[in-house]
Design a protein around this motif. Structure first.
Motif, short mmCIF file in Angstrom:
data_model
loop_
_atom_site.label_atom_id
_atom_site.label_comp_id
_atom_site.label_asym_id
_atom_site.label_seq_id
_atom_site.Cartn_x
_atom_site.Cartn_y
_atom_site.Cartn_z
N GLU A 60 9.91 22.44 47.94
CA GLU A 60 8.56 21.88 47.88
C GLU A 60 7.84 22.25 46.58
OE1 GLU A 60 6.78 23.48 51.38
OE2 GLU A 60 7.87 22.12 52.71
N GLU A 61 8.11 23.44 46.05
CA GLU A 61 7.40 23.94 44.88
C GLU A 61 7.98 23.41 43.56
OE1 GLU A 61 7.99 28.07 43.14
OE2 GLU A 61 6.10 28.30 44.23
N ARG A 62 9.29 23.32 43.49
CA ARG A 62 9.92 22.93 42.22
C ARG A 62 9.83 21.42 42.00
NH1 ARG A 62 15.22 26.92 42.14
NH2 ARG A 62 13.98 28.83 42.29
N GLN A 63 9.71 21.08 40.74
CA GLN A 63 9.60 19.65 40.41
C GLN A 63 10.31 19.35 39.10
OE1 GLN A 63 5.43 19.00 40.22
NE2 GLN A 63 5.12 20.33 38.48
N ARG A 64 10.74 18.09 38.99
CA ARG A 64 11.38 17.64 37.75
C ARG A 64 10.29 17.38 36.73
NH1 ARG A 64 17.03 17.16 37.16
NH2 ARG A 64 16.70 15.36 35.87
N THR A 65 10.56 17.83 35.51
CA THR A 65 9.60 17.68 34.42
C THR A 65 10.35 17.17 33.20
OG1 THR A 65 8.37 19.57 35.28
CG2 THR A 65 7.88 18.93 33.03
N THR A 66 9.67 16.39 32.39
CA THR A 66 10.26 15.91 31.14
C THR A 66 9.91 16.90 30.03
OG1 THR A 66 10.03 13.62 31.85
CG2 THR A 66 10.33 14.00 29.50
N GLY A 92 2.92 22.48 31.27
CA GLY A 92 2.87 22.88 32.67
C GLY A 92 1.70 22.23 33.39
N PRO A 93 1.62 22.41 34.71
CA PRO A 93 0.53 21.81 35.48
C PRO A 93 -0.85 22.36 35.09
CG PRO A 93 1.92 23.21 36.89
CD PRO A 93 2.54 23.17 35.54
N ASP A 94 -0.88 23.53 34.46
CA ASP A 94 -2.15 24.12 34.02
C ASP A 94 -2.56 23.64 32.63
OD1 ASP A 94 -0.17 25.36 32.60
OD2 ASP A 94 -0.75 27.41 33.13
N GLY A 95 -1.73 22.76 32.00
CA GLY A 95 -2.04 22.22 30.68
C GLY A 95 -1.50 23.06 29.53
N THR A 118 10.90 22.84 36.96
CA THR A 118 9.89 23.89 36.78
C THR A 118 9.35 24.32 38.14
OG1 THR A 118 8.13 22.25 36.52
CG2 THR A 118 9.18 23.06 34.51
N ASP A 119 8.83 25.55 38.18
CA ASP A 119 8.24 26.04 39.43
C ASP A 119 6.75 25.71 39.47
OD1 ASP A 119 6.99 27.87 37.76
OD2 ASP A 119 8.22 29.56 38.38
N GLY A 120 6.06 26.22 40.45
CA GLY A 120 4.63 25.92 40.62
C GLY A 120 3.77 26.41 39.48
N LYS A 121 4.24 27.39 38.70
CA LYS A 121 3.49 27.91 37.55
C LYS A 121 3.85 27.19 36.27
CE LYS A 121 3.56 32.46 39.63
NZ LYS A 121 4.14 33.80 39.55
N LEU A 124 10.23 27.44 33.62
CA LEU A 124 11.57 26.87 33.77
C LEU A 124 12.30 27.57 34.90
CD1 LEU A 124 13.63 24.88 32.49
CD2 LEU A 124 14.44 26.83 31.13
N THR A 125 12.95 26.81 35.74
CA THR A 125 13.70 27.36 36.87
C THR A 125 14.91 26.47 37.14
OG1 THR A 125 13.48 28.20 39.13
CG2 THR A 125 12.39 26.12 38.66
N GLY A 126 15.72 26.88 38.07
CA GLY A 126 16.90 26.09 38.42
C GLY A 126 16.57 25.00 39.44
N GLU A 127 17.51 24.10 39.59
CA GLU A 127 17.37 23.03 40.57
C GLU A 127 17.36 23.62 41.97
OE1 GLU A 127 19.69 18.92 41.88
OE2 GLU A 127 20.38 20.06 40.15
#
Length: 188
Positions: A60-66, A92-95, A118-121, A124-127
């Motif tokens: 739920e927390e991790r998301q694909r990012t370009t 990141g989501p915080d800009g 990426t994680d909620g912060k 960079l994280t794994g799939e």
């Protein structure tokens, strides 16, 4: 009047030859049986649920990012496998802008884009694990927990049994030291 056919632990409850160590041993066996029958499955289920909840939270927390490559991909060898990495940048989501090394395709060039997790912060994280991987990990965690808990319970029972046996041997030696000399005497 008691029936002579009484079975189980209660058959020797009023036995004059019963020792305190016999009662302790019976209780230890009962506790171990309950722990093995009820405790092991419960421990396994709880461990599996904990792992499953953690993996669900990650999904739920991790998301694909370009991300944009800041350099061309470079190869490095890890054992027999060759991996391609490059420094990438993303927002990141915080800009805030983030930079890290990430695995990329072998032909990736600076300025091109790649997909990262990426994680909620925004770090960079794994799939995250798929549903199937999560189910397998949860089942494995449950089985390993059951095995470890079973080994611990049986190991503790073995240690307690050693103590009971030592106590019995000491008591037997003391009793034999008291009664043994009387066996050589003749009653007239």
């Amino acid at each position: 009047m008691r029936q002579s056919g009484t079975v189980g632990f209660w058959r020797w409850r009023h036995n004059l030859l019963k020792r305190r160590s016999d009662v302790v041993e019976a209780w230890v066996v009962l506790v171990v049986a309950v722990l093995l029958v009820i405790g092991l499955p419960l421990a396994g289920v709880l461990a599996g649920l904990r792992v499953d909840n953690e993996l669900q939270r990650q999904r739920e927390e991790r998301q694909r990012t370009t991300a944009v490559l800041a350099e061309d991909a470079s190869a490095w060898q890890a054992g027999r496998y060759v991996r391609f990495q490059a420094t990438v940048r993303w927002t990141g989501p915080d800009g805030k802008e983030h930079t890290a090394k990430a695995d990329v395709g072998p032909d990736s060039r600076a300025g091109s884009t790649t997909r990262i997790w990426t994680d909620g912060k925004g770090e960079l994280t794994g799939e995250p694990a798929t549903e199937t991987e999560a189910a397998s990990a949860s089942a494995l965690a449950g089985l390993l927990t059951m095995g470890g808990t079973g080994a611990a319970v049986l190991g503790a029972r073995w240690v307690v049994q050693l103590g009971i046996d030592r106590h019995r041997a000491v008591a037997w030696e003391q009793e034999w030291a008291r009664v043994g000399p009387q066996w050589g005497k003749r009653l007239t």
